[in-house]
Design an enzyme around this catalytic site. Sequence first.
Site, short mmCIF file in Angstrom:
data_model
loop_
_atom_site.label_atom_id
_atom_site.label_comp_id
_atom_site.label_asym_id
_atom_site.label_seq_id
_atom_site.Cartn_x
_atom_site.Cartn_y
_atom_site.Cartn_z
N GLU A 102 -5.89 -4.44 10.91
CA GLU A 102 -3.95 -3.91 11.26
C GLU A 102 -4.60 -2.53 12.19
O GLU A 102 -5.47 -2.38 12.12
CB GLU A 102 -4.02 -2.18 9.50
CG GLU A 102 -3.63 -3.22 8.08
CD GLU A 102 -3.15 -2.03 7.52
OE1 GLU A 102 -2.01 -2.61 7.19
OE2 GLU A 102 -4.76 -1.31 7.40
N ASN B 13 0.67 -1.54 -0.46
CA ASN B 13 -0.02 -0.02 0.06
C ASN B 13 0.84 1.16 -0.24
O ASN B 13 1.30 1.54 1.05
CB ASN B 13 -0.74 0.03 1.86
CG ASN B 13 -1.85 0.99 1.53
OD1 ASN B 13 -1.63 2.46 0.53
ND2 ASN B 13 -2.32 1.23 2.68
N GLY C 176 3.05 2.23 11.24
CA GLY C 176 3.59 3.40 10.58
C GLY C 176 4.39 3.94 11.94
O GLY C 176 5.20 5.11 12.11
N SER D 35 3.15 -2.24 10.12
CA SER D 35 4.71 -1.56 11.04
C SER D 35 5.52 -3.26 10.27
O SER D 35 6.19 -4.00 10.87
CB SER D 35 5.03 -1.75 11.88
OG SER D 35 4.44 -0.32 12.27
N LYS E 104 0.18 4.34 -0.03
CA LYS E 104 -0.61 5.28 0.15
C LYS E 104 -0.07 6.75 -1.05
O LYS E 104 -0.30 6.54 -1.63
CB LYS E 104 0.02 5.72 1.56
CG LYS E 104 0.46 5.03 2.50
CD LYS E 104 0.07 4.90 3.67
CE LYS E 104 -0.05 3.70 4.51
NZ LYS E 104 0.05 3.79 6.06
N HIS F 77 -9.77 1.73 4.72
CA HIS F 77 -8.32 2.08 5.31
C HIS F 77 -8.42 2.95 6.93
O HIS F 77 -8.75 3.91 6.54
CB HIS F 77 -7.66 2.22 4.45
CG HIS F 77 -5.77 2.65 5.37
ND1 HIS F 77 -5.40 2.96 6.20
CD2 HIS F 77 -4.82 1.53 5.27
CE1 HIS F 77 -4.36 2.79 6.56
NE2 HIS F 77 -3.75 2.03 5.62
N GLU G 91 -6.93 5.40 7.76
CA GLU G 91 -6.58 6.28 7.44
C GLU G 91 -7.45 7.13 6.67
O GLU G 91 -7.96 8.38 6.66
CB GLU G 91 -5.27 7.02 6.31
CG GLU G 91 -4.04 6.72 7.05
CD GLU G 91 -2.85 6.41 6.36
OE1 GLU G 91 -2.64 5.39 5.32
OE2 GLU G 91 -2.04 5.38 7.32
P1 PGA Z 1 2.74 0.35 7.37
O1 PGA Z 1 1.27 1.05 6.50
O2 PGA Z 1 3.18 -0.73 7.30
O3 PGA Z 1 3.11 1.94 7.08
O4 PGA Z 1 2.94 0.92 8.94
C1 PGA Z 1 0.18 -0.44 6.77
C2 PGA Z 1 -1.04 0.19 6.41
O5 PGA Z 1 -1.39 1.05 6.59
O6 PGA Z 1 -1.58 -0.58 5.54
#
Ligand code: PGA
Length: 263
Positions: free
Chosen positions: A174, A12, A180, A220, A14, A102, A104
């Site tokens: 998640e 992903n 992140g 992560s 983003k 997601h 976000e």
């Molecule tokens: P990350 O993001 O691997 O940077 O933690 C995962 C995601 O948001 O799908």
Amino acid sequence: MPTTRKPILAANWKMNKGPAETEDFLKSFLQKLQEKKNFPCEIVIAPPFVSLAKAAEMLSASNAPVQLAAQNASQYDAGAYTGETTMLMLKEFFVHYVILGHSERRAIYGESDEVINAKLKKAREAHLKPIFCIGETLAEREGGKLEEVLGRQITVGLDGLGEKDMLDTVIAYEPVWAIGTGVTATTEQAQQAHAFVRGLVAKMFGKEVAEKVRIQYGGSVKPANAAELMACPDIDGALVGGAALDPQSFFDLVKNACTVVEE
Ligand code: PGA
């Protein structure tokens, strides 16, 4: 993860990588993929909308075992929705998957469980496979609300879907506090949540369907921790943000995750 479920590793990106950077990434990543003959897992890349055409062009020319995903799409068919993209438009770019819900999108753009449910249904109408994201915040986990939150996200988010739709949907668990942040859920925390989610799917769609549904972990995930997460019985892949931005890193992650399946 049992061999009956084909693991799925998805990048992903983003809001990173326009067409030029997408080209750079894929040139390098596709070259690396040739080092290995077979991948016992599905590999998916979700670039921003504006980079889908470039990615589709490169993937079809190379015949690489990589599928395309979009990061979002509208619950509507057409019309006055400035800035939005329909599910059917994505099909023109050879997109197979669409990430929906997601954290976000939920937190920054206020997408409710009901909106996400409408998007899931619209995705299925277009024969796109949803990567349906769920997960709790740290406050919710610490407040003992983990099961309540996942329960609501699953029951409202998947409401009204048929068995076939469910089988074509990938769930991505998640935990918001792990996205992140560099903090990964422990394998115990992740496995426990995945088993709980599979149980919820079993209640709604039956045990047989639940046993076939793939549940990815996200938050992560890195090349160094991919294999131990994938070794958990209910973890069927990963949704990867930061560690999927660099071709070497994502390739290593895919390779390490695959070792568990190959064992
Ligand atoms: P990350 O993001 O691997 O940077 O933690 C995962 C995601 O948001 O799908």
